[in-house]
Each structure stands twice: as structure tokens, then as C-alpha cells.
Design an enzyme around this catalytic site. Structure first.
Site, mmCIF file in Angstrom:
data_model
loop_
_atom_site.group_PDB
_atom_site.id
_atom_site.type_symbol
_atom_site.label_atom_id
_atom_site.label_comp_id
_atom_site.label_asym_id
_atom_site.label_seq_id
_atom_site.Cartn_x
_atom_site.Cartn_y
_atom_site.Cartn_z
ATOM 1 N N LEU A 38 77.818 6.398 -64.111
ATOM 2 C CA LEU A 38 77.566 5.112 -64.074
ATOM 3 C C LEU A 38 76.340 4.403 -63.563
ATOM 4 O O LEU A 38 75.723 5.233 -62.722
ATOM 5 C CB LEU A 38 78.648 4.170 -63.298
ATOM 6 N N LYS A 43 72.602 8.857 -59.800
ATOM 7 C CA LYS A 43 71.869 9.892 -60.582
ATOM 8 C C LYS A 43 70.448 10.144 -59.904
ATOM 9 O O LYS A 43 69.732 11.113 -59.695
ATOM 10 C CB LYS A 43 71.942 9.481 -61.688
ATOM 11 N N SER A 111 74.635 8.999 -69.910
ATOM 12 C CA SER A 111 74.900 9.953 -70.953
ATOM 13 C C SER A 111 76.711 9.764 -71.079
ATOM 14 O O SER A 111 77.352 10.619 -70.614
ATOM 15 C CB SER A 111 74.829 11.475 -70.682
#
Ligand SMILES: Nc1ncnc2c1ncn2[C@@H]1O[C@H](COP(=O)(O)OS(=O)(=O)O)[C@@H](OP(=O)(O)O)[C@H]1O
Ligand SMILES: Nc1ncnc2c1ncn2[C@@H]1O[C@H](COP(=O)(O)OP(=O)(O)O)[C@@H](O)[C@H]1O
Length: 199
Positions: A38, A43, A111
Site C-alpha cells: 500500500l 516501499k 503494483s
């Protein structure tokens, strides 16, 4: 968005320097480390911290970050399901080229669709694509609200926002699951390095 196919009049050209030659010169194998999760799950933090660590250790790397790629290569795309599919398709092809260049490619993209991540995995040989789930609850991501986007999405100012008004399909069988909602950045970096074999 149409899915480009192989051009019928493009003839594949053999190369004189290949991935194995480049990896030999680099002194290490290439790989695609694919971080999914999310918005706000960690990330970007992970790919940049890892890239710094790997670079300092003499590894050849490149970080592909969702926000940055959307300023150029994918600047024409929005956040409809169709555009997200095309976004990941393009990035998958770029990551594959970078893998062929012998690099450790660190990809950080929401993604959200499992089929798109699988399509990237299928582009390369087994073992070249390592899926890493930044697992962090929506509640924690929303509390962090690093960029203030959740607040805007809740206010109805951003349509199709992942986790709120657009789906996220968590990986069922990733190579690694990081508890980025609870563990420290350093601990998570350590777990990825262990996956890479102590790099
Ligand atoms: N509608 C909507 N949904 C989700 N995210 C949004 C949206 N609009 C803008 N943003 C910002 O775009 C970043 C995600 O881009 P990605 O290319 O990773 O998205 S995707 O993989 O195509 O779904 C994402 O970055 P991260 O927070 O790093 O994930 C956001 O900053
Ligand atoms: N274990 C962890 N891994 C990654 N980020 C973490 C972790 N723990 C806390 N954070 C924090 O969470 C936030 C994640 O933001 P970011 O990396 O921009 O996420 P994303 O790229 O998924 O949107 C950062 O403020 C980061 O410092």
C-alpha cells in the site's frame, strides 16, 4: 490502453556482450527485487535504504520508484485499473532490460494486481524475480499519511485510491514478507540482505 505485441518486422539481433559477461565483470548476479504494498507501507524507504547499503558494498544497482517513474516513462498514465496494468507492464520491461545489464534492480510500486506482478515474474528466469511484500495495515499507512494523500482520498479529492476506493491484492506466496508496520527499517533491510545471501 492497448497491449503492444512483438512488432512483426522487428528481427532479434544477437549481441556480443551478454548478461553473464556483465555479471562476471560486476562480480555478482543481477536480480529484480520487487517491493509491493500500500501507499505508505515503506516501499520507497526500503528500496533506497537497500540501494545505499548495496552500493556502498560495491554492488551495481538501480532503484525504480513509483513516484519517480510517473514523472517520465509513465507520466502519461493515471490510476485507473487499465493504466496501472500498463504502468507495471512498462516497468517490468524496463526492469528486465536492467537485469540484462547485470544490475540489482530495486522496484517499489504499489503494483496492486497479482496478475501483473506474475506477468513481470514470467518475463525473467526462475530466481531472477524476488517478490517482497511490504505488509502494513491500512490503518498504520493512513496514520503515517507520509504525503497527505489518505486525507485527500478520504475527503473525496483523489479517486481510485488504493486501499480506499481501489483494490490491493496482497501476494499469496512472496519470496519475503516484511512486517513494515511494526519492524524497524534496519531490521527489514537485514531480512532482505539475508534473502540475497548476506550481500
Ligand atoms: N489513486 C492513487 N492510488 C494510489 N497511489 C496514488 C494515487 N494517486 C497518486 N498516487 C501516488 O502514486 C504512487 C503510486 O504509484 P505506483 O506507480 O506505485 O502505482 S501502481 O503500481 O500503478 O498502482 C503512490 O506512491 P507511494 O505512496 O510511494 O505508494 C502515491 O504517492
Ligand atoms: N520497517 C519499515 N520499513 C519501511 N518504512 C518504515 C518502516 N517502519 C517505519 N517506516 C516509515 O514508514 C514510512 C513509509 O513511507 P514510504 O517509504 O514513502 O512508503 P511507500 O513508498 O510505500 O509509499 C516512512 O516514513 C518510513 O520511515
Amino acid at each position: 490502453m492497448t497491449q503492444p505485441t512483438t512488432s512483426p518486422n522487428a528481427v532479434w539481433q544477437e549481441v556480443l556482450v551478454n548478461r553473464a559477461d556483465r555479471e562476471r565483470m560486476n562480480g555478482h548476479r543481477g536480480a529484480i527485487l520487487w517491493f509491493t504494498g500500500l501507499s505508505g507501507s515503506g516501499k520507497s524507504t526500503m528500496i533506497h535504504a537497500l540501494e545505499k547499503h548495496l552500493h556502498d558494498a560495491g554492488r551495481h544497482t538501480y532503484a525504480l520508484d513509483g513516484d519517480n517513474v510517473r514523472h517520465g516513462l509513465c507520466g502519461d498514465l493515471g490510476f485507473s485499473n487499465q493504466d496501472r496494468v500498463e504502468n507495471i507492464r512498462r516497468i517490468g520491461e524496463v526492469a528486465k532490460l536492467m537485469l540484462d545489464a547485470g544490475l540489482i534492480v530495486l522496484c517499489g510500486f504499489i503494483s496492486p494486481f497479482a496478475a501483473d506482478r506474475q506477468r513481470v515474474r514470467n518475463l525473467v528466469a526462475p530466481g531472477d524475480f524476488l517478490e517482497i511484500h511490504c505488509e502494513c495495515s491500512l490503518e498504520i499507512c493512513e496514520q503515517r499519511d507520509v504525503k497527505g494523500l489518505y486525507r485527500k482520498a478520504r475527503a473525496g479529492l483523489i479517486p481510485e485510491f488504493t486501499g480506499i476506493s481501489s483494490p490491493y491484492e496482497a501476494p499469496e506466496n512472496p519470496e519475503l514478507r516484511l512486517d513494515t508496520g511494526n519492524e524497524s527499517v534496519e531490521a527489514c533491510v537485514g531480512r532482505v540482505l539475508a534473502l540475497l545471501g548476506g550481500d
